[in-house]
Design an enzyme around this catalytic site. Sequence first.
Site, PDB file in Angstrom:
ATOM      1  N   HIS A  84       1.316  -2.986   5.732  1.00  0.00           N
ATOM      2  CA  HIS A  84       2.366  -2.613   4.783  1.00  0.00           C
ATOM      3  C   HIS A  84       3.449  -3.679   4.785  1.00  0.00           C
ATOM      4  O   HIS A  84       3.890  -4.114   5.847  1.00  0.00           O
ATOM      5  CB  HIS A  84       2.975  -1.268   5.178  1.00  0.00           C
ATOM      6  N   HIS A 119       7.003  -5.234   2.148  1.00  0.00           N
ATOM      7  CA  HIS A 119       7.817  -5.120   0.933  1.00  0.00           C
ATOM      8  C   HIS A 119       7.825  -6.473   0.226  1.00  0.00           C
ATOM      9  O   HIS A 119       8.856  -6.902  -0.300  1.00  0.00           O
ATOM     10  CB  HIS A 119       9.247  -4.690   1.271  1.00  0.00           C
ATOM     11  N   ASP A 175     -12.271 -11.834  -8.090  1.00  0.00           N
ATOM     12  CA  ASP A 175     -12.994 -12.089  -6.834  1.00  0.00           C
ATOM     13  C   ASP A 175     -12.564 -11.102  -5.744  1.00  0.00           C
ATOM     14  O   ASP A 175     -13.388 -10.457  -5.112  1.00  0.00           O
ATOM     15  CB  ASP A 175     -12.641 -13.490  -6.284  1.00  0.00           C
ATOM     16  N   HIS A 185       8.199   1.497  -3.808  1.00  0.00           N
ATOM     17  CA  HIS A 185       8.187   1.257  -2.376  1.00  0.00           C
ATOM     18  C   HIS A 185       7.619  -0.132  -2.059  1.00  0.00           C
ATOM     19  O   HIS A 185       8.363  -1.024  -1.678  1.00  0.00           O
ATOM     20  CB  HIS A 185       7.389   2.385  -1.702  1.00  0.00           C
ATOM     21  N   TYR A 211     -19.620 -15.318  -0.925  1.00  0.00           N
ATOM     22  CA  TYR A 211     -18.535 -15.986  -0.210  1.00  0.00           C
ATOM     23  C   TYR A 211     -18.467 -15.445   1.215  1.00  0.00           C
ATOM     24  O   TYR A 211     -18.406 -14.239   1.427  1.00  0.00           O
ATOM     25  CB  TYR A 211     -17.230 -15.729  -0.960  1.00  0.00           C
TER      26      TYR A 211
END
Lengths: 236, 236, 236, 236
Positions: C108, C110, C133, C173, C227
């Site tokens: 997480h 910001h 991709d 958020h 890949y």
Amino acid sequence: MSTYGPQIEVAIARVRAEITRLHAELFRNGLVVWTGGNVSGRVPGAELFVIKPSGVDYADLAPENMILCDLQGNVIPGTPGADRSPSSDTAAHAYVYRNMPDVGGVVHTHSTYATAWAARNEAIPCVITAMADEFGGPIPVGPFAIIGDDSIGRGIVETLAGHRSRAVLMANHGPFTIGKDARDAVKAAVMVEDVARTVQLARAGGDLVPISQDSIDSLFARYQNVYGQAPQGALK
Amino acid sequence: MSTYGPQIEVAIARVRAEITRLHAELFRNGLVVWTGGNVSGRVPGAELFVIKPSGVDYADLAPENMILCDLQGNVIPGTPGADRSPSSDTAAHAYVYRNMPDVGGVVHTHSTYATAWAARNEAIPCVITAMADEFGGPIPVGPFAIIGDDSIGRGIVETLAGHRSRAVLMANHGPFTIGKDARDAVKAAVMVEDVARTVQLARAGGDLVPISQDSIDSLFARYQNVYGQAPQGALK
Amino acid sequence: MSTYGPQIEVAIARVRAEITRLHAELFRNGLVVWTGGNVSGRVPGAELFVIKPSGVDYADLAPENMILCDLQGNVIPGTPGADRSPSSDTAAHAYVYRNMPDVGGVVHTHSTYATAWAARNEAIPCVITAMADEFGGPIPVGPFAIIGDDSIGRGIVETLAGHRSRAVLMANHGPFTIGKDARDAVKAAVMVEDVARTVQLARAGGDLVPISQDSIDSLFARYQNVYGQAPQGALK
Amino acid sequence: MSTYGPQIEVAIARVRAEITRLHAELFRNGLVVWTGGNVSGRVPGAELFVIKPSGVDYADLAPENMILCDLQGNVIPGTPGADRSPSSDTAAHAYVYRNMPDVGGVVHTHSTYATAWAARNEAIPCVITAMADEFGGPIPVGPFAIIGDDSIGRGIVETLAGHRSRAVLMANHGPFTIGKDARDAVKAAVMVEDVARTVQLARAGGDLVPISQDSIDSLFARYQNVYGQAPQGALK
């Protein structure tokens, strides 16, 4: 071999070291990419200035490859670095030193936001106090000029002579700044990009609120007289 | 020679070191250019604070050249650094310490996006949860004030007294932040630029979605009481 | 004292080291400021995960202050770091691990541009091949949710379950990302900011040209299968 | 074991070192994130080129894990690095080397602003002198092409053959640049992002002022002939 006396040789060595260090400042402040940008400094007490070689990596710059020129922009033969070409903007720097005797340093970059204003041929309005402090009003635009003769130098001098600003945005090209010495010109190069960015972003978000001319005058006067110990900005 | 007792001398030494370290944080977080910006910290248990000298390179800042002042902003003679001028914003810092006894640190920068909002005299709306956590609502705008007397300090105090926000955008100038100590004020300076940038960029791309006042209140209350171990933000 | 067998203890030690290293990646990629952001990683072979402590400076993070939790988000007493509070987002991470058994890492931040799209509650359209991709289509928006209970975790799981994207923009958020392991989730956090920035700037300059669904499908299929050596993205 | 003569082996070793160093330049100039981007260089005197492995961290790149390929893009077995997959863009690089014999280096990135123009399928107009110097006019857009066969390579060659620009914006994808050697192609990658950013920001703030075709021609001619010692740009 150079034939200047010991005092001038010491001054030259000092300016070579200072100019090398100041190019690192251009890079560290994000004003230049690749080998772009250049700083020069007048040698106190002589008709000479020191400038960066053309197209050399920032990591490879050193006092001994900086180039010593006379005020016509001619490389002084037999001095360290004289085997390389000086910056392709050398003629413009030389023109400024010949015509503005109080100028001790000149800087040129293509820093992003200052060049963006230059691509619009638009002066930066003075709407933040830091800009009033440092430049005393708007940053002016200079003429479009092709590199290679005196036209860039002439454009710089015509725009900045008698102006409070130490920075000019040469049309479709980018900022040139002057100062009482090379460090002062580098400071102006850092500050012109800072205000170019802040004012563009401010206007992008809505209407700018102007600062009155009285407040601008008062901020500029204070900064020249109070901040630090030697006069800045107007170069007197 | 200073005549404070050993306990206060230890506190002064600790604040000098902390303020030096925090200036490096301003720089590392990209909030300042050249010699701009300043951090001060109150000396616990004394009517004193420590602030940065004026116009000194960030690389040259050290505990022994930080400047000790009384709450009128007068430099304490005979202490380390007292031979230099303190930051030109010293009067504003002193005014805040005199009038906000819970404030232990003050920071001023011209960080780009916060200054852009200031140039529009526009408060930053609270549309992201990080901003509700940290500031409890919008970041307010303070009055236009000329540097050099108490007017900046007065504007800060009038705007922030009783406000949840620890940051104020002084009109056409830039952000000032306060905190329970200098580190807390630096955190506020980092966060105000972060939210100023995020909210401006959010709005540049389309319509913002507001957060309800209830949610803002609940986020702010949780953050003050749960996150970390000591109260933040409202300084109580 | 911990009572896990030697094999699990080795796995825990490896995850502690990896999570510490990956927080440095968040910082180095400019995704976080101050003490913000968090990475967690599931301990292979155990009902455990490792997460960052709350409010600790990035420079002070170390394997021994990372915090070991069970899948309810409870700190395991007696283990290194257990004297500190875990990240305030721990409940959300735990919810994801409980409900998405193939997820080995959660991140997480910001980060600026991803949070800007989140503040508009706007999904990022898939107009560049790197995004096809990596994410196989648009980056979706999750619900507005208050921190502190399961609502953030529920919003992440409801949005990403069965979705190609490993990133969700939680409304007002910021981004949460998942991956087969913590490194894969950090890669998704880096890439979601990169595409959020590129697509916002692309649209700011004029009309976007869409990519056909067929091309998006073909790019995503190739990237998952060709890949690198292990499947990415869809976590199957 | 490789069976090239000693002269070619020395050239290969030199290119491996150079390509490794130049990937660090991509990163240092902020043109790539995570493991994205790739640089290749032709081996002088041989039908070979050296390229980056796929999906390896920038910190782990070293001369011995760079991959040697023939001009069909096949990895040369038994050479250092041949146990790994080459960049997924290898076919495009190989196509350029086969079809543009004067090209000695190829670079691909997803740098932010160049990719933003690519997402609009919009050529960058030449409104700043640095762009006239370096690219001699606008930066063109290439076709939309799916990775994995010759279509990207064909698009690059069709767009750049006979064009002054060493950079092409592949539609919805990002920039590819070419040069007389790998360093020259990296310079073009740095400069295309620099001008993409400056011109987008210039236009965001108001109307651009064009440069006349005569001035563009004159700037380009001077830069090719005067700046530095070897011809740049047009690769002749």
